[in-house]
Design an enzyme around this catalytic site. Structure first.
Site, PDB file in Angstrom:
ATOM      1  N   ARG A 194       4.081   2.445  -6.348  1.00 14.61           N
ATOM      2  CA  ARG A 194       4.326   3.010  -4.867  1.00 14.61           C
ATOM      3  C   ARG A 194       5.770   3.017  -4.712  1.00 14.61           C
ATOM      4  NH1 ARG A 194       1.151  -0.661  -0.624  1.00 14.61           N
ATOM      5  NH2 ARG A 194      -0.517   0.538  -1.500  1.00 14.61           N
ATOM      6  N   ARG A 224       7.162  -4.298   3.949  1.00 15.35           N
ATOM      7  CA  ARG A 224       6.886  -3.138   3.142  1.00 15.35           C
ATOM      8  C   ARG A 224       7.818  -2.018   3.412  1.00 15.35           C
ATOM      9  NH1 ARG A 224       1.658  -3.507   0.916  1.00 15.35           N
ATOM     10  NH2 ARG A 224       1.361  -5.778   0.386  1.00 15.35           N
ATOM     11  N   LYS A 278       1.801  -9.691   3.507  1.00 11.79           N
ATOM     12  CA  LYS A 278       2.364  -8.620   3.775  1.00 11.79           C
ATOM     13  C   LYS A 278       2.809  -8.458   5.150  1.00 11.79           C
ATOM     14  CE  LYS A 278      -1.351  -6.024   2.709  1.00 11.79           C
ATOM     15  NZ  LYS A 278      -2.328  -5.109   2.575  1.00 11.79           N
ATOM     16  N   LYS A 283       4.764  -5.557   8.082  1.00  5.64           N
ATOM     17  CA  LYS A 283       4.889  -4.065   8.130  1.00  5.64           C
ATOM     18  C   LYS A 283       5.741  -3.701   9.376  1.00  5.64           C
ATOM     19  CE  LYS A 283       0.871  -2.647   5.282  1.00  5.64           C
ATOM     20  NZ  LYS A 283      -0.414  -2.180   5.395  1.00  5.64           N
ATOM     21  N   CYS A 337      -8.563   6.791   2.991  1.00  8.18           N
ATOM     22  CA  CYS A 337      -7.966   5.978   2.324  1.00  8.18           C
ATOM     23  C   CYS A 337      -8.288   6.354   0.741  1.00  8.18           C
ATOM     24  CB  CYS A 337      -8.190   4.511   2.249  1.00  8.18           C
ATOM     25  SG  CYS A 337      -9.832   4.194   1.827  1.00  8.18           S
ATOM     26  N   CYS A 372      -9.381   2.107  -6.352  1.00  9.71           N
ATOM     27  CA  CYS A 372      -9.160   0.822  -5.570  1.00  9.71           C
ATOM     28  C   CYS A 372     -10.256  -0.150  -6.022  1.00  9.71           C
ATOM     29  CB  CYS A 372      -9.168   1.142  -4.165  1.00  9.71           C
ATOM     30  SG  CYS A 372      -8.841  -0.233  -2.858  1.00  9.71           S
ATOM     31  N   CYS A 402     -13.766   0.324   2.709  1.00  4.41           N
ATOM     32  CA  CYS A 402     -13.810  -1.146   2.774  1.00  4.41           C
ATOM     33  C   CYS A 402     -13.269  -1.300   4.144  1.00  4.41           C
ATOM     34  CB  CYS A 402     -13.459  -1.993   1.623  1.00  4.41           C
ATOM     35  SG  CYS A 402     -11.562  -2.329   1.803  1.00  4.41           S
ATOM     36  N   CYS A 455      -7.129   0.731   5.252  1.00 10.41           N
ATOM     37  CA  CYS A 455      -5.908   1.483   4.945  1.00 10.41           C
ATOM     38  C   CYS A 455      -5.426   3.018   5.662  1.00 10.41           C
ATOM     39  CB  CYS A 455      -6.134   1.830   3.463  1.00 10.41           C
ATOM     40  SG  CYS A 455      -5.986   0.032   2.362  1.00 10.41           S
TER      41      CYS A 455
END
Ligand code: SRM
Ligand code: SF4
Length: 552
Positions: A73, A142, A205, A207, A428, A434, A473, A477
């Site tokens: 990414r 991120r 993470k 953001k 997503c 994934c 899930c 995302c």
């Protein structure tokens, strides 16, 4: 609360500046996988070890190892690429990856399916195009996202620059990336002091998003830190700051929840905004939960310690006070498809890229279209947080050439013919890459939308911009908890259905029905659309009606 550190904490502090044994892992030809600790560390370098989940059973039956490969990414603050960089991305995607260029919900791209031996050549090729994947994943700041529209107003130029500055300011100081992937000379780790991340990095993470009202295209309140530009007479007067947003939750764990960021105040210049973001990160570093990774995002730190404590601590660390939050009105989150003229007279074409999958399929050759446009050198590229792509900075005399190319490869017809509801939808990645997916998302959502379009047509709701989002899930995302209709996978073919978020992204939805299969989803939507078409007030959005009708 347990005080025992999670295993990831040990991996980070023992990693010698994120180096671990990545070099040794890469050289091991017996397996396509990395050593266990290195699987954690490689994320900080912008990559994930994955395997093809469609082929797990077949390979297990043959007693074969899983089919390991890597997803990379890019770190792309504000989602910007020059045409030369796009050409490089296109060529790299054609060499060692599945070939699909995937635009993410955070304004950057991912390439999947890279074998271990091909990681270094891939990163080297990116490096030659002045692109990197540093900190695109891992317990660090991120990809910083910023309002995409209209890309050329002076205000937007300023927020794009601010996204670059935040990304640079919060970038880890280690040079491990350059040593491991680009064979640069080793720097003595002791000389690399990282005042922000120290040797433990953040608990999780982190953001950051920057929005320019009235368009909340970045979904600013779903971020750990949201900066909202306050614009008066075409000038940015400062930024509102909101903290503690996040989507992730875990089925069956009531201590986890999605949360929208809470506005805590206003700062009157960019320097203060940068300082605020930095110090919010240091508070999270020092107070965030390092025992239970499910409870370690900033949102839980804010809720555990309380806003008063957090704001006092922030002001103490910044050395100045926050001013009262300014009033902000968001009216939409939509991408502006098609041609738009920007303030300085240049043109932007925003292309519909379903779920961000840029590829050539039949008459719709989106990947070739963008490549050919990039070859002209007459358009820059900017991604949106809606998984779309804008060709921007196009001078009027160049517009016909670009339009002809987009037409030739079916991109304009594809964008114009997609229904309103399809153009608002997001899904997503989920299967087959994934590892956390419980259900399909981007491979299934297009077909589900086709059935939903028929229902909407039945009730003359074709032009309603209802925002629908699906994830495989509960990690969220595609930000499904901020959708008017959210589908969250619970098991293969089954989804929880959420209703009631608003169009502008300032209210979360709520659980309506659990674990529904396709037939049940279509039956319930049929009933809801019928009531909505008969009983809504003029201009009432579906999410607002869901609340008024007390469905949730
Ligand atoms: Fe995400 C984990 C894909 C945006 C919340 N996300 C993952 C992983 C890396 C699975 C993993 O940990 O192994 C997925 C890789 C799938 C694949 O094969 O490519 C993945 N996330 C994505 C992307 C590609 C979805 C997409 O279709 O566009 C998005 C990449 C964004 C980027 O460019 O950086 C993506 N992820 C998000 C967002 C949306 C956002 O940031 O605006 C969220 C919700 C916001 C938030 O962070 O709360 C999100 N992803 C998660 C979580 C839950 C985090 C949590 O706090 O609980 C996980 C799981 C985790 O971290 O443990 C996760
Ligand atoms: Fe994977 Fe879940 Fe994120 Fe979808 S929401 S990409 S299934 S982690």
């Amino acid at each position: 609360m347990s005080t025992k550190l999670s295993s990831t904490e040990r991996i980070k502090t023992d990693s010698k500046g994120l180096r671990g044994t990545l070099k040794e892992s890469l050289l091991d030809e017996h397996t396509g996988a990395l050593r266990e600790d290195d699987q954690v560390l490689i994320k900080f370098h912008g990559m994930y070890q994955q395997d093809n989940r469609d082929r797990r059973e077949e390979r297990a039956a043959k007693k074969l190892d899983r089919l390991y490969s890597y997803m990379i990414r890019l770190r792309l603050p504000g989602g910007f690429l020059t045409p030369e960089q796009w050409i490089a991305v296109h060529e790299i995607a054609g060499q060692h990856t599945t070939g699909v260029i995937k635009i993410t919900t955070r304004q950057t791209i991912q390439l999947h399916g890279i074998l271990k031996a091909k990681i270094k050549p891939t990163i080297k090729a990116f490096n030659e195009a002045i692109l990197d994947s540093i900190a695109a994943c891992g317990d660090v700041n991120r990809n910083v996202v910023a309002a995409a529209y209209p890309s050329q107003s002076a205000v937007h130029r300023t927020v794009h620059q601010l996204a670059d500055k935040i990304s640079a300011y919060l970038k880890p100081k280690t040079s491990a990336y350059y040593e491991i992937w680009l064979d640069e000379e080793k720097i003595i780790e002791k000389e690399e002091t990282d005042e922000l991340y120290e040797d433990r990095y953040l608990p999780r993470k982190f953001k950051v998003a920057i929005a320019v009202p009235p368009n909340n295209d970045v979904d600013v309140y779903t971020n750990d830190v949201g900066l909202i530009a306050i614009v008066e007479a075409g000038e940015i007067k400062g930024y509102n700051i909101a903290i503690g947003g996040g989507m992730g939750s875990t089925h069956g764990n009531s201590a986890t929840y999605p949360r929208l960021a809470t506005p805590i105040g206003f700062v009157d210049n960019e320097e203060k905004a940068l300082k605020a973001v930095y110090e919010i990160a240091t508070i999270q570093r020092d107070y965030g939960n390092r025992s239970d990774r499910k409870l370690s995002r900033l949102k839980y730190t804010v809720d555990q310690y309380g806003l008063d404590f957090f704001c006092d601590e922030l002001e103490r660390r910044m050395g100045f006070a926050l001013e009262t939050t300014k009033e902000v009105i968001f009216t939409t989150r939509a991408d502006e498809y098609g041609w738009q003229q920007t303030e300085n007279g240049t043109w932007t074409y925003t292309l519909f890229t379903e779920n961000g999958r840029l590829l050539d399929e039949g008459d719709v050759q989106l990947k070739t279209a963008i490549y050919e446009v990039a070859q002209t050198g007459k358009a820059n590229i900017r991604f949106t947080c809606h998984q779309n792509l804008s060709l921007c900075d196009i001078a009027l005399p160049d517009k016909p050439v670009i339009e002809a190319l987009l037409k030739q490869y079916g991109a304009i017809a594809h964008t114009e013919q997609a229904s309103v509801v399809r153009k608002q939808a997001m899904a997503c990645v989920a299967f087959n890459t994934c590892p956390l997916a419980l259900a399909e998302a981007q491979r299934y959502m297009p077909a589900l939308i086709s059935s939903i379009e028929q229902l909407l047509h039945q009730y003359a709701l074709d032009d309603e911009e209802i925002i629908m989002r699906m994830t495989g899930c509960p990690n969220g995302c595609a930000r499904p908890y901020a959708a008017e209709i959210g589908f969250v996978g619970t098991a293969y073919g089954r989804y929880n259905v959420y209703l009631g978020a608003d169009r502008a992204g300032t209210r979360l939805n709520k659980l309506y029905r659990e674990s529904q299969d396709e037939a049940a989803i279509l039956a319930l939507l049929d009933n809801l659309f019928k009531q909505y078409s008969e009983q809504r007030l003029p201009g009432e959005a579906f999410g607002d009606f869901s609340l008024r009708a007390a469905w949730v």
